[in-house]
Enzyme design. Sequence first.
Site, PDB file in Angstrom:
ATOM      1  N   LYS A 143      11.916 -14.187   5.422  1.00  0.00           N
ATOM      2  CA  LYS A 143      11.060 -13.890   6.586  1.00  0.00           C
ATOM      3  C   LYS A 143       9.772 -14.692   6.444  1.00  0.00           C
ATOM      4  O   LYS A 143       9.051 -14.550   5.452  1.00  0.00           O
ATOM      5  CB  LYS A 143      10.736 -12.391   6.641  1.00  0.00           C
ATOM      6  CG  LYS A 143      11.911 -11.573   7.133  1.00  0.00           C
ATOM      7  CD  LYS A 143      11.476 -10.319   7.866  1.00  0.00           C
ATOM      8  CE  LYS A 143      11.104  -9.211   6.930  1.00  0.00           C
ATOM      9  NZ  LYS A 143      10.662  -7.991   7.607  1.00  0.00           N
ATOM     10  N   GLU A 185       4.865  -1.385  -4.017  1.00  0.00           N
ATOM     11  CA  GLU A 185       6.229  -1.807  -3.652  1.00  0.00           C
ATOM     12  C   GLU A 185       7.162  -1.656  -4.853  1.00  0.00           C
ATOM     13  O   GLU A 185       8.331  -1.290  -4.716  1.00  0.00           O
ATOM     14  CB  GLU A 185       6.251  -3.261  -3.170  1.00  0.00           C
ATOM     15  CG  GLU A 185       5.402  -3.549  -1.937  1.00  0.00           C
ATOM     16  CD  GLU A 185       5.906  -2.883  -0.651  1.00  0.00           C
ATOM     17  OE1 GLU A 185       7.087  -2.485  -0.599  1.00  0.00           O
ATOM     18  OE2 GLU A 185       5.102  -2.755   0.298  1.00  0.00           O
ATOM     19  N   LYS A 221      15.712  -6.485  -4.107  1.00  0.00           N
ATOM     20  CA  LYS A 221      15.458  -7.071  -2.778  1.00  0.00           C
ATOM     21  C   LYS A 221      16.555  -8.090  -2.442  1.00  0.00           C
ATOM     22  O   LYS A 221      17.071  -8.121  -1.322  1.00  0.00           O
ATOM     23  CB  LYS A 221      14.070  -7.718  -2.730  1.00  0.00           C
ATOM     24  CG  LYS A 221      13.834  -8.530  -1.458  1.00  0.00           C
ATOM     25  CD  LYS A 221      12.767  -7.994  -0.564  1.00  0.00           C
ATOM     26  CE  LYS A 221      12.773  -8.706   0.788  1.00  0.00           C
ATOM     27  NZ  LYS A 221      11.484  -8.915   1.366  1.00  0.00           N
ATOM     28  N   GLU A 231      18.110  -8.126   8.941  1.00  0.00           N
ATOM     29  CA  GLU A 231      17.471  -6.832   9.105  1.00  0.00           C
ATOM     30  C   GLU A 231      18.123  -5.963  10.181  1.00  0.00           C
ATOM     31  O   GLU A 231      17.443  -5.384  11.031  1.00  0.00           O
ATOM     32  CB  GLU A 231      15.998  -7.033   9.455  1.00  0.00           C
ATOM     33  CG  GLU A 231      15.114  -5.991   8.851  1.00  0.00           C
ATOM     34  CD  GLU A 231      13.648  -6.415   8.814  1.00  0.00           C
ATOM     35  OE1 GLU A 231      13.150  -6.912   9.807  1.00  0.00           O
ATOM     36  OE2 GLU A 231      13.046  -6.231   7.761  1.00  0.00           O
ATOM     37  N   ARG A 235      18.777  -3.349   5.246  1.00  0.00           N
ATOM     38  CA  ARG A 235      17.429  -3.819   4.912  1.00  0.00           C
ATOM     39  C   ARG A 235      16.369  -2.795   5.306  1.00  0.00           C
ATOM     40  O   ARG A 235      15.252  -2.816   4.819  1.00  0.00           O
ATOM     41  CB  ARG A 235      17.182  -5.171   5.605  1.00  0.00           C
ATOM     42  CG  ARG A 235      16.123  -6.025   4.934  1.00  0.00           C
ATOM     43  CD  ARG A 235      16.378  -7.500   5.176  1.00  0.00           C
ATOM     44  NE  ARG A 235      15.199  -8.309   4.953  1.00  0.00           N
ATOM     45  CZ  ARG A 235      15.207  -9.633   4.941  1.00  0.00           C
ATOM     46  NH1 ARG A 235      16.333 -10.294   5.139  1.00  0.00           N
ATOM     47  NH2 ARG A 235      14.116 -10.317   4.748  1.00  0.00           N
ATOM     48  N   HIS A 242       7.197   3.580   4.018  1.00  0.00           N
ATOM     49  CA  HIS A 242       6.371   2.746   4.901  1.00  0.00           C
ATOM     50  C   HIS A 242       5.992   3.404   6.219  1.00  0.00           C
ATOM     51  O   HIS A 242       4.967   3.068   6.795  1.00  0.00           O
ATOM     52  CB  HIS A 242       7.053   1.398   5.157  1.00  0.00           C
ATOM     53  CG  HIS A 242       6.876   0.438   4.004  1.00  0.00           C
ATOM     54  ND1 HIS A 242       7.381   0.706   2.761  1.00  0.00           N
ATOM     55  CD2 HIS A 242       6.244  -0.747   3.907  1.00  0.00           C
ATOM     56  CE1 HIS A 242       7.070  -0.300   1.948  1.00  0.00           C
ATOM     57  NE2 HIS A 242       6.374  -1.193   2.620  1.00  0.00           N
ATOM     58  N   HIS A 258      -2.452  -1.675   1.588  1.00  0.00           N
ATOM     59  CA  HIS A 258      -1.049  -1.427   1.889  1.00  0.00           C
ATOM     60  C   HIS A 258      -0.281  -0.783   0.721  1.00  0.00           C
ATOM     61  O   HIS A 258       0.399   0.229   0.896  1.00  0.00           O
ATOM     62  CB  HIS A 258      -0.394  -2.752   2.296  1.00  0.00           C
ATOM     63  CG  HIS A 258       1.068  -2.641   2.582  1.00  0.00           C
ATOM     64  ND1 HIS A 258       1.544  -2.035   3.727  1.00  0.00           N
ATOM     65  CD2 HIS A 258       2.157  -3.016   1.878  1.00  0.00           C
ATOM     66  CE1 HIS A 258       2.862  -2.058   3.709  1.00  0.00           C
ATOM     67  NE2 HIS A 258       3.265  -2.655   2.595  1.00  0.00           N
TER      68      HIS A 258
HETATM   69  N1  LIG Z   1       7.934 -12.275   4.215  1.00  0.00           N
HETATM   70  C1  LIG Z   1       8.093 -11.029   3.861  1.00  0.00           C
HETATM   71  O1  LIG Z   1       9.216 -10.526   3.762  1.00  0.00           O
HETATM   72  C2  LIG Z   1       6.885 -10.206   3.531  1.00  0.00           C
HETATM   73  C3  LIG Z   1       7.031  -8.970   2.879  1.00  0.00           C
HETATM   74  C4  LIG Z   1       5.879  -8.260   2.543  1.00  0.00           C
HETATM   75  C5  LIG Z   1       4.624  -8.783   2.840  1.00  0.00           C
HETATM   76  N2  LIG Z   1       4.532  -9.984   3.477  1.00  0.00           N
HETATM   77  C6  LIG Z   1       3.219 -10.571   3.783  1.00  0.00           C
HETATM   78  O2  LIG Z   1       2.572 -10.868   2.550  1.00  0.00           O
HETATM   79  C7  LIG Z   1       1.173 -10.903   2.763  1.00  0.00           C
HETATM   80  C8  LIG Z   1       0.486 -10.187   1.638  1.00  0.00           C
HETATM   81  O3  LIG Z   1       0.778 -10.877   0.433  1.00  0.00           O
HETATM   82  P1  LIG Z   1      -0.169 -10.736  -0.844  1.00  0.00           P
HETATM   83  O4  LIG Z   1      -0.401  -9.316  -1.104  1.00  0.00           O
HETATM   84  O5  LIG Z   1       0.387 -11.603  -1.897  1.00  0.00           O
HETATM   85  O6  LIG Z   1      -1.563 -11.279  -0.281  1.00  0.00           O
HETATM   86  P2  LIG Z   1      -2.313 -12.687  -0.446  1.00  0.00           P
HETATM   87  O7  LIG Z   1      -1.410 -13.826  -0.265  1.00  0.00           O
HETATM   88  O8  LIG Z   1      -3.515 -12.593   0.438  1.00  0.00           O
HETATM   89  O9  LIG Z   1      -2.772 -12.669  -1.962  1.00  0.00           O
HETATM   90  C9  LIG Z   1      -3.659 -11.679  -2.390  1.00  0.00           C
HETATM   91  C10 LIG Z   1      -4.912 -12.267  -3.039  1.00  0.00           C
HETATM   92  O10 LIG Z   1      -4.606 -12.592  -4.377  1.00  0.00           O
HETATM   93  C11 LIG Z   1      -4.974 -13.925  -4.661  1.00  0.00           C
HETATM   94  N3  LIG Z   1      -4.013 -14.395  -5.665  1.00  0.00           N
HETATM   95  C12 LIG Z   1      -2.692 -14.581  -5.519  1.00  0.00           C
HETATM   96  N4  LIG Z   1      -2.133 -14.886  -6.681  1.00  0.00           N
HETATM   97  C13 LIG Z   1      -3.123 -14.906  -7.595  1.00  0.00           C
HETATM   98  C14 LIG Z   1      -3.180 -15.132  -8.998  1.00  0.00           C
HETATM   99  N5  LIG Z   1      -2.070 -15.344  -9.711  1.00  0.00           N
HETATM  100  N6  LIG Z   1      -4.376 -15.088  -9.603  1.00  0.00           N
HETATM  101  C15 LIG Z   1      -5.526 -14.819  -8.889  1.00  0.00           C
HETATM  102  N7  LIG Z   1      -5.528 -14.562  -7.579  1.00  0.00           N
HETATM  103  C16 LIG Z   1      -4.333 -14.602  -6.938  1.00  0.00           C
HETATM  104  C17 LIG Z   1      -4.955 -14.630  -3.338  1.00  0.00           C
HETATM  105  O11 LIG Z   1      -5.810 -15.747  -3.337  1.00  0.00           O
HETATM  106  C18 LIG Z   1      -5.454 -13.533  -2.400  1.00  0.00           C
HETATM  107  O12 LIG Z   1      -6.857 -13.494  -2.431  1.00  0.00           O
HETATM  108  C19 LIG Z   1       0.917 -10.265   4.120  1.00  0.00           C
HETATM  109  O13 LIG Z   1       0.560 -11.266   5.047  1.00  0.00           O
HETATM  110  C20 LIG Z   1       2.272  -9.657   4.495  1.00  0.00           C
HETATM  111  O14 LIG Z   1       2.502  -9.670   5.879  1.00  0.00           O
HETATM  112  C21 LIG Z   1       5.627 -10.691   3.817  1.00  0.00           C
END
Ligand SMILES: NC(=O)c1ccc[n+]([C@@H]2O[C@H](COP(=O)([O-])OP(=O)(O)OC[C@H]3O[C@@H](n4cnc5c(N)ncnc54)[C@H](O)[C@@H]3O)[C@@H](O)[C@H]2O)c1
Length: 346
Positions: A143, A185, A221, A231, A235, A242, A258
């Site tokens: 996705k 999660e 997953k 989905e 899924r 949630h 979240h």
């Molecule tokens: N595609 C899918 O199936 C799916 C599923 C769940 C969530 N999502 C999406 O994922 C996003 C959230 O992802 P997230 O929680 O990773 O957020 P994000 O990508 O914003 O990362 C979170 C923060 O951590 C920092 N970061 C990441 N890795 C790091 C590391 N190793 N060291 C230091 N800092 C680091 C990033 O710079 C950011 O500030 C949302 O947009 C959500 O919609 C997508």
Amino acid sequence: MKKIRVKLKKNSYDIVFAKGGLSRVGKRIRPLVKGKNAMIVTDDNVARLYLDTLRRSLEKQGFNVFEKVVASGEQSKTAETYLEIIDALGRAEFLRDDTVVALGGGVVGDMAGFAAATYMRGINLVQVPTSLLAMIDSSIGGKVGVDLIYGKNLLGAFYQPKLVFVDVATLKTLPEREWQNGLGEGLKYAILEGGRLFDIVNGETVNEDLEEFVSLCAAYKAKIVEQDEREAGPRRLLNLGHTLGHAIEKKSGFEIPHGEAVKYGLKLVLQASKRLEGADADDLNRALDMLAKYGADCPYGANELLSLARNDKKAEDEGINAVFVKKIGECFVKKTDFEEFNRLFD
Ligand SMILES: NC(=O)c1ccc[n+]([C@@H]2O[C@H](COP(=O)([O-])OP(=O)(O)OC[C@H]3O[C@@H](n4cnc5c(N)ncnc54)[C@H](O)[C@@H]3O)[C@@H](O)[C@H]2O)c1
């Protein structure tokens, strides 16, 4: 090096786990793609930490490496930033056989993935997730997309990567708040899957068994995605915790992140599940005890959340498709009309 094969009708791929192996990504990608060009898409936080290592690893394999660094955070996940990535690909004259490498959390993964899915109707995509959430959730399953002002992830596609490369050593630098986000999660997967994964979270050995924990979550997953690429059915199980989780986020004005909201949602759904016929009460109590170790004390009562849950976009006209738990490792989707939903959660 551990490997999970995600077997799909078309475009199967591997998730590779290599702790401390970021400098070897290039070697893994080289045999999978024909083109010479690679565009690393990352955010400014992650760029500071890991961009150079990834760049050198790709250059060592003869790639011409380009970079697109975006501002970190959900506010970057827009059509405008997406078009900037597309622009960078066009300017660098990328062709069908070239590759986008998404280095970062879910924001970068979703957005770079959508750029790869749509530039020239699809070029190679490699996911190198660096947040816990991206490693166990967003980088797997195809996705991809960006947000619109009308809502999250409204512009998107299903598009599978050629490879997901997970180096859990990158989690060392992940801020605590982001760790907690992913962990919510992870607790969900533990209840869905049971077995060794449940034992790890229940025994509070996630840090010691980090790669195993991440790979078991990712495997769950992957298994669900294999059964239901688009989905349509199984899924939906991934929505465990949630429905009320989203309501908790909303109720707090998005102050509660979240992952934490999911943790609270899990607690409420376990309590509600006890009221269903056939529920294994001992097991559900064990799961509740496990959650208590992670501080799952929801600041709101379920009754304060029900009207918000009813407005959730997943609540269809005739009721709510909520996921309930029969026992640890056995969950199911149940369509509940609003009356029953109120009764179970009240
Ligand atoms: N595609 C899918 O199936 C799916 C599923 C769940 C969530 N999502 C999406 O994922 C996003 C959230 O992802 P997230 O929680 O990773 O957020 P994000 O990508 O914003 O990362 C979170 C923060 O951590 C920092 N970061 C990441 N890795 C790091 C590391 N190793 N060291 C230091 N800092 C680091 C990033 O710079 C950011 O500030 C949302 O947009 C959500 O919609 C997508």
